[in-house]
Design an enzyme around this catalytic site. Structure first.
Site, PDB file in Angstrom:
ATOM      1  N   LYS A  52      29.478  35.524  52.050  1.00 26.82           N
ATOM      2  CA  LYS A  52      29.704  35.615  50.595  1.00 26.82           C
ATOM      3  C   LYS A  52      30.996  34.897  50.222  1.00 26.82           C
ATOM      4  CE  LYS A  52      26.997  39.862  50.328  1.00 26.82           C
ATOM      5  NZ  LYS A  52      26.921  41.320  50.241  1.00 26.82           N
ATOM      6  N   GLN A  96      30.860  46.371  50.385  1.00 19.74           N
ATOM      7  CA  GLN A  96      29.747  46.151  51.310  1.00 19.74           C
ATOM      8  C   GLN A  96      29.246  47.480  51.872  1.00 19.74           C
ATOM      9  OE1 GLN A  96      28.309  43.194  51.730  1.00 19.74           O
ATOM     10  NE2 GLN A  96      26.840  43.846  53.275  1.00 19.74           N
ATOM     11  N   ASP A 119      26.959  43.562  42.169  1.00 18.36           N
ATOM     12  CA  ASP A 119      25.866  43.955  43.063  1.00 18.36           C
ATOM     13  C   ASP A 119      24.730  44.617  42.288  1.00 18.36           C
ATOM     14  OD1 ASP A 119      25.807  43.379  45.781  1.00 18.36           O
ATOM     15  OD2 ASP A 119      27.340  44.859  46.265  1.00 18.36           O
TER      16      ASP A 119
HETATM   17  N1  GUN Z   1      24.384  45.873  52.375  1.00 19.68           N
HETATM   18  C1  GUN Z   1      23.184  45.274  52.532  1.00 19.68           C
HETATM   19  N2  GUN Z   1      22.895  44.486  51.473  1.00 19.68           N
HETATM   20  C2  GUN Z   1      23.943  44.608  50.618  1.00 19.68           C
HETATM   21  C3  GUN Z   1      24.234  44.042  49.338  1.00 19.68           C
HETATM   22  O1  GUN Z   1      23.462  43.269  48.758  1.00 19.68           O
HETATM   23  N3  GUN Z   1      25.422  44.407  48.797  1.00 19.68           N
HETATM   24  C4  GUN Z   1      26.278  45.278  49.395  1.00 19.68           C
HETATM   25  N4  GUN Z   1      27.407  45.597  48.755  1.00 19.68           N
HETATM   26  N5  GUN Z   1      26.033  45.828  50.583  1.00 19.68           N
HETATM   27  C5  GUN Z   1      24.869  45.488  51.183  1.00 19.68           C
END
Ligand code: GUN
Length: 292
Positions: A52, A96, A119
């Site tokens: 990211k 995350q 998100d």
């Molecule tokens: N863990 C797995 N997929 C995601 C996501 O799209 N965002 C976040 N914050 N954690 C995740």
């Protein structure tokens, strides 16, 4: 069979976002700034968060990575979230998941200001999404819809099964595919551990989305000829032939299923890169919401 190349599609999106950022720069507007909070040292989470941050660099966004040890307290994490909510320089941020057991994920998610919740996990954004109001859409479901759209796959009136009802993929995706949107207008069955006759129901579907984290779960006998198959699974399995000793494996037995499909996503290189592209789309969108 046509491969749904998430890597190529996500690159296309990142190139488009790069152009938008350049034009913002030229007109003296703020450059979007994404912050990512990572707790602990789970290999998978670290890989995703690094990807990211790298995507931000490629596009020309500002980014910050905030890391904590596994034993960070819930209070300390909540204090950081309040700080990020109030930091005018940060336009959007993510925490995350998963978080260590002693931290209440829902409490953390709900502490994020919905206007910075890129998100799309906050109940306010999920509720708005259900009502088809402008909102941040959860990154993985939104990435899947974008991949479907950019490959001109018709979903209207189709029977779709979503296997797995997680808060971040299966549940929101089942709603997004049911809405009166394009892509959308599917008749969706959301499947889970209590679903009866699962195999038979999957076999009847025009579109199959597998999001349960069980490698190779969807087998050849469960897929009808010409189905569209989207694989959200990314489980690390031991693979001695790889330098790092593991390989990513999807929820679909790709080798035996692919030839039956009209379209199928590979793992890796399918849904994963699209999740990141969606997060980047949301980060740019945060600028409009904050009138920057
Ligand atoms: N863990 C797995 N997929 C995601 C996501 O799209 N965002 C976040 N914050 N954690 C995740």
């Amino acid at each position: 069979m046509q491969l749904l190349d998430g890597k190529a599609t996500s690159q296309q999106i990142k190139d488009e976002l790069h152009v938008s950022v350049q034009s913002r720069k030229e007109s003296g507007k703020k450059i979007p700034h994404l912050a990512a909070v990572l707790v602990g040292n789970d290999g998978g989470s670290l890989t995703y968060v690094n990807a990211k941050v790298k995507a931000c660099e490629q596009i020309g966004f500002e980014s910050s990575l905030i890391q904590y040890d596994d034993n960070v307290s819930e209070e300390e994490l909540l204090a950081k979230i309040i700080e990020l909510n109030n930091d005018d320089e940060v336009d959007g941020f993510i925490v995350q998941l998963p978080l260590p057991e002693h931290i209440d994920e829902l409490k953390i998610t709900m502490a994020i200001d919905p206007i910075k919740d890129v998100d799309g996990f906050h109940p306010e954004n999920l509720g708005k999404m259900m009502l088809n109001l402008p909102a941040f859409l959860p990154a993985t479901p939104a990435g899947i819809l974008e991949l479907i759209k950019r490959n001109n796959i018709d979903t209207s009136g189709k029977d779709c099964v979503v296997i797995g009802r997680s808060n971040i993929v299966g549940m929101p995706l089942s709603i997004m595919l049911s809405r009166n949107t394009n892509p959308g207008n599917c008749t969706v069955t959301l499947m889970h551990s209590r679903t009866k006759d699962l195999k038979q129901k999957v076999r009847e579907a025009d579109i199959i989305i597998a999001a349960i984290g069980r490698p190779g779960f969807v087998t050849e006998d469960m897929v009808k000829e010409g189905a569209v198959v989207i694989d959200v699974g990314t489980t690390r399995v031991v693979d001695e032939s790889k330098k790092n000793g593991w390989a990513l494996k999807g929820d679909v037995d790709f080798e035996n299923v692919a030839s039956k499909c009209s379209y199928i996503t590979p793992v890796p290189g399918g849904v994963g890169p699209m999740t990141i592209a969606s997060l980047m789309i949301n980060t740019l969108k945060s600028m409009d919401l904050r009138n920057k």
